[in-house]
Design a protein around this motif. Structure first.
Motif, PDB file in Angstrom:
ATOM      1  N   TRP A  15      -1.468  10.255 -11.790  1.00 51.22           N
ATOM      2  CA  TRP A  15      -2.107   9.878 -10.540  1.00 51.22           C
ATOM      3  C   TRP A  15      -3.578  10.283 -10.518  1.00 51.22           C
ATOM      4  O   TRP A  15      -4.249  10.114  -9.504  1.00 51.22           O
ATOM      5  CB  TRP A  15      -1.372  10.526  -9.366  1.00 51.22           C
ATOM      6  CG  TRP A  15      -0.092   9.831  -9.028  1.00 51.22           C
ATOM      7  CD1 TRP A  15       1.139  10.076  -9.542  1.00 51.22           C
ATOM      8  CD2 TRP A  15       0.087   8.749  -8.114  1.00 51.22           C
ATOM      9  NE1 TRP A  15       2.073   9.227  -9.018  1.00 51.22           N
ATOM     10  CE2 TRP A  15       1.464   8.404  -8.126  1.00 51.22           C
ATOM     11  CE3 TRP A  15      -0.773   8.038  -7.283  1.00 51.22           C
ATOM     12  CZ2 TRP A  15       1.979   7.380  -7.334  1.00 51.22           C
ATOM     13  CZ3 TRP A  15      -0.255   7.012  -6.501  1.00 51.22           C
ATOM     14  CH2 TRP A  15       1.098   6.698  -6.530  1.00 51.22           C
ATOM     15  N   TYR A  32       3.259   4.356  -1.513  1.00 47.70           N
ATOM     16  CA  TYR A  32       3.300   5.139  -2.749  1.00 47.70           C
ATOM     17  C   TYR A  32       4.377   4.613  -3.684  1.00 47.70           C
ATOM     18  O   TYR A  32       4.247   4.703  -4.908  1.00 47.70           O
ATOM     19  CB  TYR A  32       3.532   6.616  -2.440  1.00 47.70           C
ATOM     20  CG  TYR A  32       2.281   7.340  -2.026  1.00 47.70           C
ATOM     21  CD1 TYR A  32       1.417   7.872  -2.977  1.00 47.70           C
ATOM     22  CD2 TYR A  32       1.956   7.496  -0.680  1.00 47.70           C
ATOM     23  CE1 TYR A  32       0.258   8.534  -2.603  1.00 47.70           C
ATOM     24  CE2 TYR A  32       0.792   8.148  -0.286  1.00 47.70           C
ATOM     25  CZ  TYR A  32      -0.049   8.670  -1.256  1.00 47.70           C
ATOM     26  OH  TYR A  32      -1.207   9.302  -0.878  1.00 47.70           O
ATOM     27  N   SER A  66       5.242   1.421  -4.144  1.00 48.30           N
ATOM     28  CA  SER A  66       4.691   0.269  -4.858  1.00 48.30           C
ATOM     29  C   SER A  66       3.651   0.698  -5.883  1.00 48.30           C
ATOM     30  O   SER A  66       3.599   0.169  -7.007  1.00 48.30           O
ATOM     31  CB  SER A  66       4.074  -0.728  -3.878  1.00 48.30           C
ATOM     32  OG  SER A  66       5.073  -1.387  -3.129  1.00 48.30           O
ATOM     33  N   LYS A  67       2.817   1.654  -5.517  1.00 47.49           N
ATOM     34  CA  LYS A  67       1.772   2.089  -6.436  1.00 47.49           C
ATOM     35  C   LYS A  67       2.358   2.801  -7.653  1.00 47.49           C
ATOM     36  O   LYS A  67       1.916   2.569  -8.783  1.00 47.49           O
ATOM     37  CB  LYS A  67       0.772   2.989  -5.705  1.00 47.49           C
ATOM     38  CG  LYS A  67      -0.062   2.236  -4.676  1.00 47.49           C
ATOM     39  CD  LYS A  67      -1.014   3.156  -3.925  1.00 47.49           C
ATOM     40  CE  LYS A  67      -1.867   2.369  -2.935  1.00 47.49           C
ATOM     41  NZ  LYS A  67      -2.799   3.240  -2.175  1.00 47.49           N
ATOM     42  N   HIS A  74      -6.407   8.031  -8.889  1.00 42.23           N
ATOM     43  CA  HIS A  74      -5.733   6.876  -8.292  1.00 42.23           C
ATOM     44  C   HIS A  74      -6.523   6.274  -7.130  1.00 42.23           C
ATOM     45  O   HIS A  74      -6.350   5.097  -6.796  1.00 42.23           O
ATOM     46  CB  HIS A  74      -4.322   7.260  -7.833  1.00 42.23           C
ATOM     47  CG  HIS A  74      -4.275   8.124  -6.609  1.00 42.23           C
ATOM     48  ND1 HIS A  74      -4.437   9.483  -6.655  1.00 42.23           N
ATOM     49  CD2 HIS A  74      -4.105   7.807  -5.299  1.00 42.23           C
ATOM     50  CE1 HIS A  74      -4.348   9.984  -5.434  1.00 42.23           C
ATOM     51  NE2 HIS A  74      -4.158   8.993  -4.597  1.00 42.23           N
ATOM     52  N   ASP A  81       0.801  -1.225   0.000  1.00 43.49           N
ATOM     53  CA  ASP A  81       0.000   0.000   0.000  1.00 43.49           C
ATOM     54  C   ASP A  81       0.833   1.273   0.000  1.00 43.49           C
ATOM     55  O   ASP A  81       0.296   2.357   0.208  1.00 43.49           O
ATOM     56  CB  ASP A  81      -0.942   0.007   1.217  1.00 43.49           C
ATOM     57  CG  ASP A  81      -1.996  -1.086   1.144  1.00 43.49           C
ATOM     58  OD1 ASP A  81      -2.411  -1.412   0.017  1.00 43.49           O
ATOM     59  OD2 ASP A  81      -2.397  -1.604   2.196  1.00 43.49           O
ATOM     60  N   TRP A  87      -6.062  -1.642  -7.153  1.00 37.64           N
ATOM     61  CA  TRP A  87      -4.623  -1.898  -7.116  1.00 37.64           C
ATOM     62  C   TRP A  87      -4.307  -3.382  -7.162  1.00 37.64           C
ATOM     63  O   TRP A  87      -3.278  -3.796  -7.708  1.00 37.64           O
ATOM     64  CB  TRP A  87      -4.012  -1.256  -5.869  1.00 37.64           C
ATOM     65  CG  TRP A  87      -4.065   0.229  -5.924  1.00 37.64           C
ATOM     66  CD1 TRP A  87      -4.934   1.051  -5.262  1.00 37.64           C
ATOM     67  CD2 TRP A  87      -3.231   1.096  -6.717  1.00 37.64           C
ATOM     68  NE1 TRP A  87      -4.686   2.365  -5.592  1.00 37.64           N
ATOM     69  CE2 TRP A  87      -3.655   2.426  -6.472  1.00 37.64           C
ATOM     70  CE3 TRP A  87      -2.178   0.872  -7.594  1.00 37.64           C
ATOM     71  CZ2 TRP A  87      -3.057   3.517  -7.083  1.00 37.64           C
ATOM     72  CZ3 TRP A  87      -1.573   1.948  -8.208  1.00 37.64           C
ATOM     73  CH2 TRP A  87      -2.006   3.263  -7.948  1.00 37.64           C
TER      74      TRP A  87
END
Length: 236
Positions: free
Chosen positions: A135, A85, A87-88, A138, A83, A143
């Motif tokens: 983004w 930023y 990784s996203k 987002h 979770d 995800w």
């Protein structure tokens, strides 16, 4: 990569962990578990795989991570929380790259944000151009689905969990399509999917209601998705 003969370190991947500190954004662990800061902000190599929703145990209990496998001067595994930023932004960037681009070396960088936030940016090491991601919206992104899509794309390139499809040089396009649909039939039956479940997924993922409408790339993507579901449903 040059192989050095004689005594040396155990040949295992080097884990790299993402965490914002005063003067660095990632680190390694020594054999006695002490943090070794990495002051460089860029790592260039070739992706060899990715693990999403990787369950690990840490001092705070069970957690889910993303492990990005990169081959550079040695094998590295960049690990970050599902979770975060980092990784996203990593998943958004990898999703924007084509399968062909993912076969080439690229540069992954860490960029500090506000508070404890660390962002990921990906660059082409030849052109120095970054992978542009947005983004916008987002908060509405699924995800987990994005992670599965990226995992399928990367691991398919590395021929992980691939079963050979028997196609000869004389096989026609319609015969190839029939082979692919037959293979998907096998996986659908093993998953006990109903026809309506299949149609709903095709509509949501590809905007189509029938496998006959899918391109070869799309049907292969669909087959990889079904195989992933089978793997996840298998008892360990």
């Amino acid at each position: 990569m040059e192989v050095k003969l004689g005594f040396g370190a155990v040949p295992r991947p080097q884990y790299v962990f993402v965490k914002k500190d005063n003067d660095h954004c990632w680190y390694m662990l020594s054999d006695d578990k002490k943090q070794i800061p990495i002051y460089d902000r860029a790592l260039t190599g070739v992706i060899t795989g990715i693990e999403v929703d990787k369950k690990v145990e840490n001092t705070f209990g069970p957690d889910e991570k993303i492990n990005l496998h990169i081959l550079a001067d040695k094998p590295y595994i960049v690990q970050s929380g599902n979770d975060t930023y980092f990784s996203k932004s990593l998943l958004l960037s990898l999703d924007a790259l084509t399968s062909e681009e993912l076969r080439n070396p690229f540069t992954i960088t860490v960029s500090p944000g506000n508070s404890n936030v660390v962002f990921c940016n990906i660059y082409d090491p030849v052109t120095y151009r970054s992978v542009g991601v947005s983004w916008d919206g987002h908060n509405e992104i699924d995800w987990q689905a994005l992670g599965q899509r990226v995992s399928l794309k990367i691991n398919r390139i590395q021929n992980l969990n691939q079963e050979p499809i028997q196609i000869s040089a004389n096989t026609t396009a319609s015969e190839i399509n029939a082979v692919l649909i037959a293979q998907s039939d096998t996986y659908l039956a093993q998953l006990n999917w109903t026809p309506e479940q299949g149609r709903d997924y095709l509509q949501q993922r590809y905007g189509k209601r029938s496998r006959l409408q899918l391109t070869d790339t799309e049907i292969l993507d669909f087959i990889d998705y079904l195989k992933l579901q089978l793997t996840q449903n298998c008892p360990t």
